[in-house]
Scaffold this motif. Structure first.
Motif, PDB file in Angstrom:
ATOM      1  N   UNK A   1       0.829  -1.204   0.000  1.00 58.15           N
ATOM      2  CA  UNK A   1       0.000   0.000   0.000  1.00 58.15           C
ATOM      3  C   UNK A   1       0.860   1.250   0.000  1.00 58.15           C
ATOM      4  N   UNK A   2       0.282   2.307  -0.532  1.00 58.28           N
ATOM      5  CA  UNK A   2       0.804   3.643  -0.318  1.00 58.28           C
ATOM      6  C   UNK A   2      -0.300   4.501   0.313  1.00 58.28           C
ATOM      7  N   UNK A   3       0.102   5.253   1.317  1.00 57.01           N
ATOM      8  CA  UNK A   3      -0.755   6.232   1.971  1.00 57.01           C
ATOM      9  C   UNK A   3       0.000   7.551   1.967  1.00 57.01           C
ATOM     10  N   UNK A   4      -0.744   8.636   2.134  1.00 57.00           N
ATOM     11  CA  UNK A   4      -0.057   9.913   2.304  1.00 57.00           C
ATOM     12  C   UNK A   4      -0.720  10.710   3.422  1.00 57.00           C
ATOM     13  N   UNK A   5       0.052  11.620   3.980  1.00 50.56           N
ATOM     14  CA  UNK A   5      -0.451  12.492   5.044  1.00 50.56           C
ATOM     15  C   UNK A   5       0.050  13.905   4.780  1.00 50.56           C
ATOM     16  N   UNK A   6      -0.846  14.752   4.349  1.00 48.43           N
ATOM     17  CA  UNK A   6      -0.518  16.164   4.223  1.00 48.43           C
ATOM     18  C   UNK A   6      -0.390  16.725   5.635  1.00 48.43           C
ATOM     19  N   UNK A   7       0.546  17.638   5.825  1.00 45.83           N
ATOM     20  CA  UNK A   7       0.863  18.155   7.154  1.00 45.83           C
ATOM     21  C   UNK A   7      -0.394  18.603   7.901  1.00 45.83           C
ATOM     22  N   UNK A   8      -0.595  18.026   9.079  1.00 39.49           N
ATOM     23  CA  UNK A   8      -1.724  18.414   9.910  1.00 39.49           C
ATOM     24  C   UNK A   8      -3.036  17.757   9.547  1.00 39.49           C
ATOM     25  N   UNK A   9      -3.003  16.866   8.561  1.00 40.48           N
ATOM     26  CA  UNK A   9      -4.247  16.229   8.125  1.00 40.48           C
ATOM     27  C   UNK A   9      -4.212  14.720   8.361  1.00 40.48           C
ATOM     28  N   UNK A  10      -5.318  14.069   7.975  1.00 37.02           N
ATOM     29  CA  UNK A  10      -5.435  12.632   8.175  1.00 37.02           C
ATOM     30  C   UNK A  10      -4.500  11.867   7.242  1.00 37.02           C
ATOM     31  N   UNK A  11      -4.224  10.644   7.631  1.00 38.53           N
ATOM     32  CA  UNK A  11      -3.546   9.718   6.727  1.00 38.53           C
ATOM     33  C   UNK A  11      -4.582   9.231   5.718  1.00 38.53           C
ATOM     34  N   UNK A  12      -4.231   9.332   4.422  1.00 37.60           N
ATOM     35  CA  UNK A  12      -5.191   8.988   3.360  1.00 37.60           C
ATOM     36  C   UNK A  12      -4.678   7.820   2.534  1.00 37.60           C
ATOM     37  N   UNK A  13      -5.567   6.923   2.219  1.00 33.86           N
ATOM     38  CA  UNK A  13      -5.241   5.795   1.360  1.00 33.86           C
ATOM     39  C   UNK A  13      -5.034   6.274  -0.075  1.00 33.86           C
ATOM     40  N   UNK A  14      -3.975   5.774  -0.695  1.00 36.98           N
ATOM     41  CA  UNK A  14      -3.750   6.074  -2.112  1.00 36.98           C
ATOM     42  C   UNK A  14      -4.060   4.866  -2.988  1.00 36.98           C
ATOM     43  N   UNK A  15      -3.370   3.746  -2.683  1.00 36.35           N
ATOM     44  CA  UNK A  15      -3.454   2.603  -3.587  1.00 36.35           C
ATOM     45  C   UNK A  15      -3.081   1.328  -2.845  1.00 36.35           C
ATOM     46  N   UNK A  16      -3.702   0.228  -3.259  1.00 39.58           N
ATOM     47  CA  UNK A  16      -3.302  -1.094  -2.769  1.00 39.58           C
ATOM     48  C   UNK A  16      -2.899  -1.941  -3.962  1.00 39.58           C
ATOM     49  N   UNK A  17      -1.998  -2.877  -3.700  1.00 37.54           N
ATOM     50  CA  UNK A  17      -1.354  -3.659  -4.771  1.00 37.54           C
ATOM     51  C   UNK A  17      -1.273  -5.090  -4.305  1.00 37.54           C
ATOM     52  N   UNK A  18      -1.776  -5.990  -5.133  1.00 40.82           N
ATOM     53  CA  UNK A  18      -1.773  -7.405  -4.773  1.00 40.82           C
ATOM     54  C   UNK A  18      -1.617  -8.230  -6.027  1.00 40.82           C
ATOM     55  N   UNK A  19      -0.811  -9.250  -5.946  1.00 41.11           N
ATOM     56  CA  UNK A  19      -0.648 -10.164  -7.076  1.00 41.11           C
ATOM     57  C   UNK A  19      -0.212  -9.400  -8.340  1.00 41.11           C
ATOM     58  N   UNK A  20       0.709  -8.466  -8.115  1.00 40.15           N
ATOM     59  CA  UNK A  20       1.321  -7.697  -9.202  1.00 40.15           C
ATOM     60  C   UNK A  20       0.377  -6.785  -9.961  1.00 40.15           C
ATOM     61  N   UNK A  21      -0.697  -6.393  -9.304  1.00 38.28           N
ATOM     62  CA  UNK A  21      -1.545  -5.399  -9.939  1.00 38.28           C
ATOM     63  C   UNK A  21      -2.256  -4.559  -8.886  1.00 38.28           C
ATOM     64  N   UNK A  22      -2.728  -3.407  -9.320  1.00 38.27           N
ATOM     65  CA  UNK A  22      -3.467  -2.537  -8.422  1.00 38.27           C
ATOM     66  C   UNK A  22      -4.807  -3.187  -8.096  1.00 38.27           C
ATOM     67  N   UNK A  23      -5.095  -3.324  -6.802  1.00 38.27           N
ATOM     68  CA  UNK A  23      -6.376  -3.900  -6.419  1.00 38.27           C
ATOM     69  C   UNK A  23      -7.406  -2.816  -6.123  1.00 38.27           C
TER      70      UNK A  23
END
Lengths: 113, 112
Positions: free
Chosen positions: A33-55
């Motif tokens: 997975x990749x997540x991001x957190x803009x300063x002072x904000x929530x952690x946000x989901x970006x993408x999940x990856x399974x079995x060599x592809x984006x799920x």
């Protein structure tokens, strides 16, 4: 204890430049997975990856973003043409399955100037 | 949509006191997790509690889960200055994809 490793810890880039954020997940994990957190904000989901592809991907994960697992150990997030609003902490995570929890890396702080 | 909202937003306590924070969520979950984040640093996994569990302990941490109320609490007993951090609950939205939705967090300050 196994760790998720992210490099670099901090990257400064010019607006419009491409960046690649790198992650080495835990070796026997299956989900990435990749997540991001803009300063002072929530952690946000970006993408999940399974079995060599984006799920799954969020609405944030537009055409500027891509992910790859090029060699069976690394997991990368590429931002093609960075914008000021891409400045954030980016976290990589891996999991054997959500039932068992997740392990997060220590993050890459991306600053777009 | 985001779920997993913590309350209070901020908490200031004296060293040795207990700190309690709550998390509410909206839809059915597979599990709920609590994470700690020191200022500007990474996310440290504290505890995972599954939907069929009601209480879990880890050292000075105690987590409860009430699925009928869609809420969880994290209790830190005998707090220390090193417990100063932001605490986040995270729920998985879609069991098969195991992605997490984070709340905005509770900022805990432990005064020496």
């Amino acid at each position: 204890e196994p760790e998720v490793t992210q490099t670099p810890s901090h990257q400064v880039t010019q607006m419009g430049q491409e960046v690649i954020l790198r992650c080495v997940p835990i070796s026997n994990h299956l989900y990435f997975y990749w997540y991001r957190q803009i300063l002072g904000q929530k952690v946000e989901f970006l993408v999940s990856f399974y079995n060599n592809e984006i799920s799954e991907k969020s609405e944030i994960f537009d055409d500027q973003f891509s992910v790859e697992r090029p060699d069976g150990s690394n997991f990368t997030l590429k931002i093609r043409s960075t914008k000021l609003e891409d400045s954030a902490m980016y976290f990589c995570a891996s999991s054997f399955g959500g039932y068992y929890g997740y392990t997060f890396g220590s993050g890459t702080r991306l600053t777009v100037v | 949509s985001q779920q997993g909202e913590e309350d209070p937003q901020a908490l200031s306590i004296q060293e040795g006191e207990n700190a309690t924070m709550n998390c509410s969520y909206k839809t059915s979950i597979n599990n709920l997790q609590w994470y700690r984040q020191n200022s500007g640093r990474g996310l440290v996994h504290l505890i995972l509690i599954r939907s069929n569990e009601r209480e879990k302990h880890s050292g000075r941490l105690r987590v409860t889960l009430d699925t009928s109320k869609k809420s969880s609490s994290l209790l830190i007993t005998a707090s220390r200055a090193a417990d100063t951090a932001s605490y986040f609950c995270a729920t998985d939205l879609i069991p098969n994809d195991y992605k997490l939705s984070f709340g905005a967090g509770t900022t805990v300050t432990v005064r020496a």
